[in-house]
Design a protein around this motif. Structure first.
Motif, PDB file in Angstrom:
ATOM      1  N   ASP A  52      44.681 128.619 -12.073  1.00  0.00           N
ATOM      2  CA  ASP A  52      43.816 128.958 -13.203  1.00  0.00           C
ATOM      3  C   ASP A  52      42.468 128.307 -12.920  1.00  0.00           C
ATOM      4  OD1 ASP A  52      42.405 129.107 -15.582  1.00  0.00           O
ATOM      5  OD2 ASP A  52      44.158 128.694 -16.829  1.00  0.00           O
ATOM      6  N   THR A  53      41.454 129.120 -12.720  1.00  0.00           N
ATOM      7  CA  THR A  53      40.150 128.610 -12.300  1.00  0.00           C
ATOM      8  C   THR A  53      39.403 127.859 -13.400  1.00  0.00           C
ATOM      9  OG1 THR A  53      39.060 130.707 -12.832  1.00  0.00           O
ATOM     10  CG2 THR A  53      39.897 130.433 -10.578  1.00  0.00           C
ATOM     11  N   ARG A  54      39.930 127.918 -14.634  1.00  0.00           N
ATOM     12  CA  ARG A  54      39.302 127.197 -15.743  1.00  0.00           C
ATOM     13  C   ARG A  54      40.108 125.979 -16.178  1.00  0.00           C
ATOM     14  NH1 ARG A  54      38.258 132.099 -19.653  1.00  0.00           N
ATOM     15  NH2 ARG A  54      40.016 132.888 -18.504  1.00  0.00           N
ATOM     16  N   GLN A  55      41.223 125.742 -15.535  1.00  0.00           N
ATOM     17  CA  GLN A  55      42.060 124.596 -15.896  1.00  0.00           C
ATOM     18  C   GLN A  55      41.514 123.332 -15.234  1.00  0.00           C
ATOM     19  OE1 GLN A  55      46.192 125.150 -15.023  1.00  0.00           O
ATOM     20  NE2 GLN A  55      46.804 123.190 -15.878  1.00  0.00           N
ATOM     21  N   PRO A  56      41.407 122.255 -15.985  1.00  0.00           N
ATOM     22  CA  PRO A  56      40.934 121.004 -15.385  1.00  0.00           C
ATOM     23  C   PRO A  56      41.819 120.603 -14.195  1.00  0.00           C
ATOM     24  CG  PRO A  56      40.963 120.819 -17.765  1.00  0.00           C
ATOM     25  CD  PRO A  56      41.656 122.112 -17.423  1.00  0.00           C
ATOM     26  N   LEU A  57      41.177 120.214 -13.119  1.00  0.00           N
ATOM     27  CA  LEU A  57      41.913 119.882 -11.898  1.00  0.00           C
ATOM     28  C   LEU A  57      42.849 118.702 -12.089  1.00  0.00           C
ATOM     29  CD1 LEU A  57      39.023 120.452  -9.349  1.00  0.00           C
ATOM     30  CD2 LEU A  57      40.935 121.979  -9.875  1.00  0.00           C
ATOM     31  N   ASN A  58      42.467 117.742 -12.935  1.00  0.00           N
ATOM     32  CA  ASN A  58      43.359 116.599 -13.147  1.00  0.00           C
ATOM     33  C   ASN A  58      44.649 117.032 -13.848  1.00  0.00           C
ATOM     34  OD1 ASN A  58      42.268 116.987 -15.687  1.00  0.00           O
ATOM     35  ND2 ASN A  58      41.729 114.841 -15.995  1.00  0.00           N
ATOM     36  N   LEU A  83      28.974 115.885  -0.052  1.00  0.00           N
ATOM     37  CA  LEU A  83      28.868 116.057  -1.499  1.00  0.00           C
ATOM     38  C   LEU A  83      29.101 114.703  -2.166  1.00  0.00           C
ATOM     39  CD1 LEU A  83      30.922 119.352  -1.680  1.00  0.00           C
ATOM     40  CD2 LEU A  83      28.474 119.134  -2.164  1.00  0.00           C
ATOM     41  N   PRO A  84      28.608 114.509  -3.377  1.00  0.00           N
ATOM     42  CA  PRO A  84      28.812 113.232  -4.073  1.00  0.00           C
ATOM     43  C   PRO A  84      30.293 112.946  -4.314  1.00  0.00           C
ATOM     44  CG  PRO A  84      27.344 114.676  -5.327  1.00  0.00           C
ATOM     45  CD  PRO A  84      27.830 115.445  -4.162  1.00  0.00           C
ATOM     46  N   ALA A  85      30.646 111.690  -4.302  1.00  0.00           N
ATOM     47  CA  ALA A  85      32.037 111.289  -4.518  1.00  0.00           C
ATOM     48  C   ALA A  85      32.530 111.700  -5.899  1.00  0.00           C
ATOM     49  CB  ALA A  85      32.178 109.778  -4.342  1.00  0.00           C
ATOM     50  N   THR A  86      31.622 111.867  -6.835  1.00  0.00           N
ATOM     51  CA  THR A  86      32.004 112.205  -8.212  1.00  0.00           C
ATOM     52  C   THR A  86      32.020 113.710  -8.486  1.00  0.00           C
ATOM     53  OG1 THR A  86      29.708 112.028  -8.932  1.00  0.00           O
ATOM     54  CG2 THR A  86      31.078 110.037  -9.122  1.00  0.00           C
ATOM     55  N   ILE A  87      31.852 114.523  -7.464  1.00  0.00           N
ATOM     56  CA  ILE A  87      31.702 115.966  -7.682  1.00  0.00           C
ATOM     57  C   ILE A  87      32.855 116.573  -8.475  1.00  0.00           C
ATOM     58  CG2 ILE A  87      32.697 116.644  -5.446  1.00  0.00           C
ATOM     59  CD1 ILE A  87      30.541 118.938  -5.501  1.00  0.00           C
ATOM     60  N   VAL A  88      34.086 116.165  -8.200  1.00  0.00           N
ATOM     61  CA  VAL A  88      35.244 116.743  -8.874  1.00  0.00           C
ATOM     62  C   VAL A  88      35.308 116.290 -10.333  1.00  0.00           C
ATOM     63  CG1 VAL A  88      37.765 116.884  -8.859  1.00  0.00           C
ATOM     64  CG2 VAL A  88      36.504 116.985  -6.722  1.00  0.00           C
ATOM     65  N   PHE A  89      34.787 115.124 -10.617  1.00  0.00           N
ATOM     66  CA  PHE A  89      34.788 114.636 -11.991  1.00  0.00           C
ATOM     67  C   PHE A  89      33.601 115.218 -12.775  1.00  0.00           C
ATOM     68  CE2 PHE A  89      36.892 111.502  -9.314  1.00  0.00           C
ATOM     69  CZ  PHE A  89      38.166 111.597  -9.852  1.00  0.00           C
ATOM     70  N   ASP A  90      32.504 115.472 -12.079  1.00  0.00           N
ATOM     71  CA  ASP A  90      31.336 116.084 -12.715  1.00  0.00           C
ATOM     72  C   ASP A  90      31.544 117.586 -12.944  1.00  0.00           C
ATOM     73  OD1 ASP A  90      30.089 113.612 -12.608  1.00  0.00           O
ATOM     74  OD2 ASP A  90      29.023 114.082 -10.735  1.00  0.00           O
ATOM     75  N   HIS A  91      32.359 118.211 -12.096  1.00  0.00           N
ATOM     76  CA  HIS A  91      32.639 119.655 -12.159  1.00  0.00           C
ATOM     77  C   HIS A  91      34.154 119.817 -12.077  1.00  0.00           C
ATOM     78  CE1 HIS A  91      28.353 120.008 -11.481  1.00  0.00           C
ATOM     79  NE2 HIS A  91      28.501 119.155 -10.491  1.00  0.00           N
ATOM     80  N   PRO A  92      34.870 119.614 -13.195  1.00  0.00           N
ATOM     81  CA  PRO A  92      36.322 119.421 -13.169  1.00  0.00           C
ATOM     82  C   PRO A  92      37.216 120.657 -13.089  1.00  0.00           C
ATOM     83  CG  PRO A  92      35.512 119.165 -15.391  1.00  0.00           C
ATOM     84  CD  PRO A  92      34.309 119.376 -14.517  1.00  0.00           C
ATOM     85  N   THR A  93      36.654 121.845 -12.889  1.00  0.00           N
ATOM     86  CA  THR A  93      37.485 123.038 -12.735  1.00  0.00           C
ATOM     87  C   THR A  93      37.047 123.788 -11.483  1.00  0.00           C
ATOM     88  OG1 THR A  93      36.006 124.495 -13.983  1.00  0.00           O
ATOM     89  CG2 THR A  93      37.689 123.309 -15.264  1.00  0.00           C
ATOM     90  N   VAL A  94      37.871 124.709 -11.031  1.00  0.00           N
ATOM     91  CA  VAL A  94      37.499 125.531  -9.869  1.00  0.00           C
ATOM     92  C   VAL A  94      36.209 126.288 -10.185  1.00  0.00           C
ATOM     93  CG1 VAL A  94      38.172 127.530  -8.474  1.00  0.00           C
ATOM     94  CG2 VAL A  94      39.842 125.717  -8.941  1.00  0.00           C
ATOM     95  N   ASP A  95      36.129 126.886 -11.372  1.00  0.00           N
ATOM     96  CA  ASP A  95      34.925 127.631 -11.749  1.00  0.00           C
ATOM     97  C   ASP A  95      33.684 126.742 -11.746  1.00  0.00           C
ATOM     98  OD1 ASP A  95      36.184 130.089 -12.042  1.00  0.00           O
ATOM     99  OD2 ASP A  95      36.416 129.910 -14.207  1.00  0.00           O
TER     100      ASP A  95
END
Length: 153
Positions: free
Chosen positions: A58-64, A90-102
Protein backbone atom coordinates in the motif's frame (compact mmCIF):
# COMPACT_ATOMS: atom_id res chain seq x y z
CA UNK A 1 -14.35 3.94 2.21
CA UNK A 2 -11.50 5.40 0.18
CA UNK A 3 -9.56 3.34 -2.30
CA UNK A 4 -5.97 2.68 -1.34
CA UNK A 5 -3.16 2.77 -3.85
CA UNK A 6 -1.43 -0.58 -3.90
CA UNK A 7 1.43 -1.44 -6.14
CA UNK A 8 3.05 -4.75 -6.82
CA UNK A 9 6.77 -4.76 -7.20
CA UNK A 10 7.56 -6.05 -10.67
CA UNK A 11 9.82 -9.10 -10.90
CA UNK A 12 13.31 -7.90 -11.57
CA UNK A 13 14.96 -8.74 -14.84
CA UNK A 14 18.40 -8.35 -13.33
CA UNK A 15 20.16 -5.44 -11.75
CA UNK A 16 19.91 -2.27 -13.80
CA UNK A 17 22.54 0.42 -13.40
CA UNK A 18 21.33 3.27 -11.19
CA UNK A 19 22.25 5.92 -13.71
CA UNK A 20 20.17 4.17 -16.39
CA UNK A 21 17.14 4.07 -14.10
CA UNK A 22 17.64 7.71 -13.15
CA UNK A 23 17.97 8.70 -16.81
CA UNK A 24 14.78 6.84 -17.72
CA UNK A 25 12.95 8.52 -14.85
CA UNK A 26 14.27 12.00 -15.74
CA UNK A 27 13.26 11.61 -19.39
CA UNK A 28 9.74 10.40 -18.63
CA UNK A 29 6.73 12.70 -18.63
CA UNK A 30 5.60 13.70 -15.11
CA UNK A 31 2.90 11.02 -14.82
CA UNK A 32 5.15 8.22 -16.06
CA UNK A 33 8.00 9.55 -13.91
CA UNK A 34 5.85 9.25 -10.79
CA UNK A 35 4.79 5.70 -11.78
CA UNK A 36 8.42 4.68 -12.28
CA UNK A 37 9.50 6.24 -8.99
CA UNK A 38 6.61 4.69 -7.07
CA UNK A 39 7.40 1.26 -8.50
CA UNK A 40 11.12 1.72 -7.82
CA UNK A 41 10.54 2.80 -4.20
CA UNK A 42 8.00 0.01 -3.60
CA UNK A 43 10.50 -2.52 -4.92
CA UNK A 44 13.24 -1.18 -2.66
CA UNK A 45 10.88 -1.26 0.34
CA UNK A 46 9.89 -4.86 -0.45
CA UNK A 47 13.56 -5.91 -0.61
CA UNK A 48 14.45 -4.18 2.65
CA UNK A 49 11.45 -5.73 4.39
CA UNK A 50 12.31 -9.16 2.99
CA UNK A 51 9.03 -9.48 1.12
CA UNK A 52 8.84 -11.66 -1.95
CA UNK A 53 9.05 -10.25 -5.45
CA UNK A 54 5.72 -8.97 -6.63
CA UNK A 55 4.58 -8.27 -3.05
CA UNK A 56 1.74 -5.77 -2.95
CA UNK A 57 2.52 -2.69 -0.91
CA UNK A 58 0.00 0.00 0.00
CA UNK A 59 1.81 3.09 -1.24
CA UNK A 60 0.04 5.31 1.32
CA UNK A 61 0.67 3.14 4.36
CA UNK A 62 3.33 4.43 6.75
CA UNK A 63 6.49 2.39 6.31
CA UNK A 64 6.94 1.91 10.05
CA UNK A 65 3.55 0.19 10.17
CA UNK A 66 4.88 -2.24 7.56
CA UNK A 67 7.67 -3.15 10.00
CA UNK A 68 10.41 -0.80 8.80
CA UNK A 69 12.72 0.06 11.69
CA UNK A 70 15.59 2.54 11.91
CA UNK A 71 18.24 0.10 10.64
CA UNK A 72 16.01 -0.82 7.72
CA UNK A 73 15.44 2.89 7.08
CA UNK A 74 19.20 3.36 6.64
CA UNK A 75 19.32 0.36 4.32
CA UNK A 76 16.39 1.75 2.31
CA UNK A 77 18.08 5.15 2.08
CA UNK A 78 21.25 3.45 0.80
CA UNK A 79 19.28 1.38 -1.75
CA UNK A 80 17.51 4.48 -3.03
CA UNK A 81 20.74 6.48 -3.28
CA UNK A 82 22.61 3.67 -5.05
CA UNK A 83 19.67 2.48 -7.12
CA UNK A 84 19.09 5.93 -8.55
CA UNK A 85 22.80 6.56 -9.10
CA UNK A 86 22.78 9.69 -6.97
CA UNK A 87 26.12 11.37 -6.49
CA UNK A 88 25.26 12.51 -2.97
CA UNK A 89 23.67 10.34 -0.35
CA UNK A 90 20.10 11.07 0.62
CA UNK A 91 19.61 12.41 4.16
CA UNK A 92 19.53 9.84 6.95
CA UNK A 93 16.08 11.11 7.94
CA UNK A 94 14.51 10.74 4.49
CA UNK A 95 12.27 7.81 5.47
CA UNK A 96 11.05 9.63 8.56
CA UNK A 97 10.52 12.90 6.68
CA UNK A 98 8.68 11.06 3.85
CA UNK A 99 7.10 8.06 5.63
CA UNK A 100 5.18 6.39 2.78
CA UNK A 101 6.09 5.02 -0.64
CA UNK A 102 4.07 7.83 -2.25
CA UNK A 103 5.77 10.52 -0.16
CA UNK A 104 9.22 9.10 -0.92
CA UNK A 105 8.45 8.92 -4.65
CA UNK A 106 7.21 12.51 -4.62
CA UNK A 107 10.34 13.69 -2.83
CA UNK A 108 12.66 11.72 -5.10
CA UNK A 109 10.91 13.30 -8.08
CA UNK A 110 12.11 16.70 -6.86
CA UNK A 111 15.61 15.32 -6.25
CA UNK A 112 15.91 13.87 -9.76
CA UNK A 113 14.12 16.68 -11.58
CA UNK A 114 14.57 19.82 -9.49
CA UNK A 115 12.19 22.67 -10.11
CA UNK A 116 13.72 25.82 -11.53
CA UNK A 117 14.07 28.63 -8.99
CA UNK A 118 11.17 31.09 -9.14
CA UNK A 119 13.39 33.74 -10.77
CA UNK A 120 14.16 31.36 -13.67
CA UNK A 121 10.61 30.08 -14.22
CA UNK A 122 8.62 31.71 -16.97
CA UNK A 123 6.19 34.21 -15.56
CA UNK A 124 2.57 33.12 -15.86
CA UNK A 125 0.48 34.98 -18.38
CA UNK A 126 -1.09 38.06 -16.88
CA UNK A 127 -4.86 38.05 -16.64
CA UNK A 128 -6.38 41.09 -18.21
CA UNK A 129 -9.96 40.53 -17.12
CA UNK A 130 -11.65 42.60 -14.45
CA UNK A 131 -11.31 39.88 -11.82
CA UNK A 132 -7.51 40.06 -12.03
CA UNK A 133 -7.62 43.86 -11.92
CA UNK A 134 -9.55 43.84 -8.64
CA UNK A 135 -6.42 42.73 -6.80
CA UNK A 136 -4.81 46.06 -7.66
CA UNK A 137 -7.69 48.17 -6.33
CA UNK A 138 -8.18 49.66 -2.89
CA UNK A 139 -11.14 48.62 -0.75
CA UNK A 140 -12.85 51.94 -1.51
CA UNK A 141 -12.43 51.47 -5.27
CA UNK A 142 -13.84 47.94 -5.05
CA UNK A 143 -16.85 49.17 -3.07
CA UNK A 144 -17.46 51.92 -5.64
CA UNK A 145 -17.29 49.42 -8.53
CA UNK A 146 -19.63 47.06 -6.69
CA UNK A 147 -22.11 49.87 -5.99
CA UNK A 148 -22.06 50.87 -9.67
CA UNK A 149 -22.64 47.26 -10.71
CA UNK A 150 -25.58 46.88 -8.33
CA UNK A 151 -27.10 50.14 -9.63
CA UNK A 152 -26.70 48.93 -13.21
CA UNK A 153 -24.16 51.51 -14.34
Amino acid sequence: QTARAVTSTPPSTGPAPGRAIAAEIREANPVRRRELLTSFVAGAVAKVLGLGEGAAIDTRQPLNSLGLDSLMAVELRNRLTTGLGLERSLPATIVFDHPTVDALAEHLDTVLVPQAPAAERPEPAKRTDSVAAIGDLSDEEIELLFARKVQGR
